[in-house]
Design a protein around this motif. Sequence first.
Motif, PDB file in Angstrom:
ATOM      1  N   LEU A 185      34.843  33.392 -26.250  1.00 26.39           N
ATOM      2  CA  LEU A 185      35.018  34.849 -26.092  1.00 26.39           C
ATOM      3  C   LEU A 185      33.963  35.673 -26.808  1.00 26.39           C
ATOM      4  O   LEU A 185      33.504  36.686 -26.288  1.00 26.39           O
ATOM      5  CB  LEU A 185      36.400  35.275 -26.596  1.00 26.39           C
ATOM      6  CG  LEU A 185      37.537  35.278 -25.597  1.00 26.39           C
ATOM      7  CD1 LEU A 185      38.763  35.928 -26.230  1.00 26.39           C
ATOM      8  CD2 LEU A 185      37.192  36.013 -24.312  1.00 26.39           C
ATOM      9  N   THR A 186      33.576  35.270 -28.001  1.00 26.28           N
ATOM     10  CA  THR A 186      32.666  36.143 -28.749  1.00 26.28           C
ATOM     11  C   THR A 186      31.307  35.516 -29.036  1.00 26.28           C
ATOM     12  O   THR A 186      30.460  36.142 -29.663  1.00 26.28           O
ATOM     13  CB  THR A 186      33.291  36.603 -30.087  1.00 26.28           C
ATOM     14  OG1 THR A 186      33.607  35.437 -30.843  1.00 26.28           O
ATOM     15  CG2 THR A 186      34.545  37.407 -29.881  1.00 26.28           C
ATOM     16  N   GLY A 187      31.095  34.279 -28.587  1.00 28.82           N
ATOM     17  CA  GLY A 187      29.775  33.670 -28.742  1.00 28.82           C
ATOM     18  C   GLY A 187      29.471  33.168 -30.148  1.00 28.82           C
ATOM     19  O   GLY A 187      28.340  32.822 -30.450  1.00 28.82           O
ATOM     20  N   THR A 188      30.485  33.127 -31.016  1.00 26.02           N
ATOM     21  CA  THR A 188      30.249  32.602 -32.367  1.00 26.02           C
ATOM     22  C   THR A 188      30.240  31.084 -32.295  1.00 26.02           C
ATOM     23  O   THR A 188      31.173  30.481 -31.780  1.00 26.02           O
ATOM     24  CB  THR A 188      31.374  33.060 -33.324  1.00 26.02           C
ATOM     25  OG1 THR A 188      31.609  34.436 -33.095  1.00 26.02           O
ATOM     26  CG2 THR A 188      30.999  32.819 -34.768  1.00 26.02           C
ATOM     27  N   ARG A 189      29.147  30.475 -32.800  1.00 27.87           N
ATOM     28  CA  ARG A 189      29.039  29.022 -32.630  1.00 27.87           C
ATOM     29  C   ARG A 189      29.816  28.261 -33.678  1.00 27.87           C
ATOM     30  O   ARG A 189      30.357  27.206 -33.419  1.00 27.87           O
ATOM     31  CB  ARG A 189      27.560  28.615 -32.670  1.00 27.87           C
ATOM     32  CG  ARG A 189      26.861  29.081 -31.424  1.00 27.87           C
ATOM     33  CD  ARG A 189      25.614  28.295 -31.117  1.00 27.87           C
ATOM     34  NE  ARG A 189      24.910  28.995 -30.043  1.00 27.87           N
ATOM     35  CZ  ARG A 189      23.944  29.876 -30.241  1.00 27.87           C
ATOM     36  NH1 ARG A 189      23.530  30.146 -31.458  1.00 27.87           N
ATOM     37  NH2 ARG A 189      23.366  30.492 -29.232  1.00 27.87           N
ATOM     38  N   GLN A 190      29.810  28.819 -34.895  1.00 28.17           N
ATOM     39  CA  GLN A 190      30.433  28.052 -35.962  1.00 28.17           C
ATOM     40  C   GLN A 190      31.627  28.798 -36.559  1.00 28.17           C
ATOM     41  O   GLN A 190      31.537  29.998 -36.818  1.00 28.17           O
ATOM     42  CB  GLN A 190      29.399  27.794 -37.058  1.00 28.17           C
ATOM     43  CG  GLN A 190      29.718  26.531 -37.779  1.00 28.17           C
ATOM     44  CD  GLN A 190      28.520  25.981 -38.540  1.00 28.17           C
ATOM     45  OE1 GLN A 190      27.460  26.610 -38.596  1.00 28.17           O
ATOM     46  NE2 GLN A 190      28.696  24.830 -39.128  1.00 28.17           N
ATOM     47  N   ALA A 191      32.722  28.076 -36.744  1.00 28.82           N
ATOM     48  CA  ALA A 191      33.901  28.706 -37.342  1.00 28.82           C
ATOM     49  C   ALA A 191      33.565  29.129 -38.770  1.00 28.82           C
ATOM     50  O   ALA A 191      32.786  28.462 -39.444  1.00 28.82           O
ATOM     51  CB  ALA A 191      35.064  27.713 -37.348  1.00 28.82           C
ATOM     52  N   PRO A 192      34.135  30.240 -39.236  1.00 26.80           N
ATOM     53  CA  PRO A 192      33.873  30.647 -40.625  1.00 26.80           C
ATOM     54  C   PRO A 192      34.368  29.572 -41.585  1.00 26.80           C
ATOM     55  O   PRO A 192      35.290  28.826 -41.261  1.00 26.80           O
ATOM     56  CB  PRO A 192      34.682  31.938 -40.781  1.00 26.80           C
ATOM     57  CG  PRO A 192      35.687  31.928 -39.685  1.00 26.80           C
ATOM     58  CD  PRO A 192      35.093  31.130 -38.559  1.00 26.80           C
ATOM     59  N   GLU A 193      33.734  29.512 -42.753  1.00 26.08           N
ATOM     60  CA  GLU A 193      34.187  28.547 -43.759  1.00 26.08           C
ATOM     61  C   GLU A 193      35.660  28.819 -44.052  1.00 26.08           C
ATOM     62  O   GLU A 193      36.108  29.957 -43.985  1.00 26.08           O
ATOM     63  CB  GLU A 193      33.427  28.760 -45.068  1.00 26.08           C
ATOM     64  CG  GLU A 193      31.969  28.425 -45.017  1.00 26.08           C
ATOM     65  CD  GLU A 193      31.230  29.126 -46.148  1.00 26.08           C
ATOM     66  OE1 GLU A 193      31.829  29.278 -47.237  1.00 26.08           O
ATOM     67  OE2 GLU A 193      30.081  29.535 -45.915  1.00 26.08           O
ATOM     68  N   ARG A 194      36.357  27.766 -44.435  1.00 24.34           N
ATOM     69  CA  ARG A 194      37.786  27.903 -44.723  1.00 24.34           C
ATOM     70  C   ARG A 194      38.019  28.974 -45.800  1.00 24.34           C
ATOM     71  O   ARG A 194      38.973  29.743 -45.732  1.00 24.34           O
ATOM     72  CB  ARG A 194      38.346  26.547 -45.178  1.00 24.34           C
ATOM     73  CG  ARG A 194      39.862  26.508 -45.318  1.00 24.34           C
ATOM     74  CD  ARG A 194      40.550  26.513 -43.966  1.00 24.34           C
ATOM     75  NE  ARG A 194      42.005  26.585 -44.112  1.00 24.34           N
ATOM     76  CZ  ARG A 194      42.849  26.807 -43.103  1.00 24.34           C
ATOM     77  NH1 ARG A 194      42.391  26.968 -41.880  1.00 24.34           N
ATOM     78  NH2 ARG A 194      44.143  26.866 -43.308  1.00 24.34           N
ATOM     79  N   GLY A 195      37.127  29.012 -46.776  1.00 27.84           N
ATOM     80  CA  GLY A 195      37.281  29.985 -47.865  1.00 27.84           C
ATOM     81  C   GLY A 195      37.281  31.408 -47.342  1.00 27.84           C
ATOM     82  O   GLY A 195      38.085  32.250 -47.769  1.00 27.84           O
TER      83      GLY A 195
END
Length: 583
Positions: free
Chosen positions: A243-253
């Motif tokens: 949906l938004t083109g973000t390749r990497q999930a944000p760090e868990r923190g």
Amino acid sequence: MAQKVGDYCASFMEEDGIEARGLIPLADVARISAITNKASLSAYLGTTLNTEVDGLTANADHVFGVWVNQSFTDSEHYVFHFLQGALGMPDGDDYIDPSPKMSALRAQYQGHIAAILKLADLADSETRAARIMSLEIRIAQAHAPDADAADVFKQNNPWKPADFGVKAPGMDWGAYFTAAGIAGQPEFIVWQPSAASGTSALVGSEDIDRWKDYLRFHLIEHYASVLPKAVAAEDFTFYGTILTGTRQAPERGKAAIAATKGALGQAVGQLYRQRYFPPEAKARAQGMVDDLITAYRARISNLTWMSPQTKEKALAKLAALRIGIGYPDSWIDYSTLDVVPGDAFGNMRRAEAFNRSGNLAKLKRPADADEWRIDPQIVGAVIVFTPNTETFSAGILQSPYFDYQGDAASNYGSGGAGVAHEISHTFDELGNIYDAQGRLGMWWTPADVAKYHAAVAKLVAQFDSYCPLPDLCVHGTQVLRENIADLAGLQVAHDAYVLSLKGKTDVVIDGLSGEQRFFLAFAQRWRKIEGEAALRRQITTDTHSPGEYRSDTVRNVEAWYKAYEIALTDKLYLKPEDRVGIW
Ligand SMILES: [Zn+2]
């Protein structure tokens, strides 16, 4: 309080424990299995009533959402604004748009539904996904069209509880209201009647098993962030990457901090305020806002296009406008919310229940125009017309927007112009249908409207002439309303800056006069790097001009010509007759 914030965040970080518990925390899945008829289905749907929506984002994550706010006609009482929801894709149109791009997106969403069901060990996940998808498509078809959703006069539909059974048959509304904890609520403002009746009809007509699959999917999806990694990863694949083109999930923190801020917003806000926004910051920002209001009062009194009776109403609305700065005077008390170390799922669920009952409890109190609407740590501002209020968080009142220890000229040129921009919407074509208490009703005369449109025409031409690419020019009409607000904001902020000097001459800093620093700060606020694709998208769809041209607003302001000794031969010079002044 700090303990709760810390525990909430730490429990979210305990990924091993989350992994070990698997999907066991979803005890509600068992409750979904126990749904056998329309009454038990309606009761379950009632428990999902989503209060985490507001009138600005009227798309709930479960079938219906509520926004507790004053009504469109009565500023004294809170009412129940009843909003459409139920869809997993961001917009109702996404389900209907026949373009190949959207059909592809629908296929991907259906694949995502199947993947989630499979992770929950449900057999025939593909078939079930197709059935859920067809249910959501039919709900989307009942949603109000975007144009109606933007028209507030179409949202003001007061329904009594008894109206639901007549206007929206299908759901067992008694069971729904009781389970939602709102039995006895005397009135609802139903923003999208077609969605209420369309969704309710599907409760009556659709196979119960299809609804149960739909509910299982949305339950897992809703809690994906506190369920095992495979679920969270699948959630990110669709909502992040596709949906938004973000390749990497944000760090868990980072995700943990975001979740904590969502659950314990004002608790985090208090900690933020203690660290970053002392009372002197609030006092200094308040002083700037007071100067802006004084400047507006003078400008409105001197307008030539607005009739005397309308001016009176505008001044009354200005006097009634409530502006929240930094943080609230009274805070949400979280003492009854249990935060249990090591229980991320339970903590999220309890926090949701806590925030929901806090919201619904407001229905029993008189409306509070000073209700705080944005968590202090968020970088942002909220403008609502009902009630007549604007809120600027501590998060946005920091450098380079506003520096409470810094130079006033820069503060007024940057943050001051921004705050004044927002205030101008109170009086312009966005705010002219709401009165001083936020009740619906046009207060401009037809003559005001005509004269206003004549006065702004030159600004359309000015922005039409900006062409960042050979085949791409700004659409002056599309961005007109925001350009007017930018211009008003700049002029009022400049007046306010002059007021703040109280007749003295400002100091020179780094060779720049106060006047120069004011306009420099205004321009610097729009610094932004934008790729060609983003620029094209902005010019095609956004109601705001690209930053470069927003900074060119100065071309209309006499004081800027003086401050920088702009000559006829300078690139940004505009002939006096082409300069625009509206407010
Ligand atoms: Zn604006």
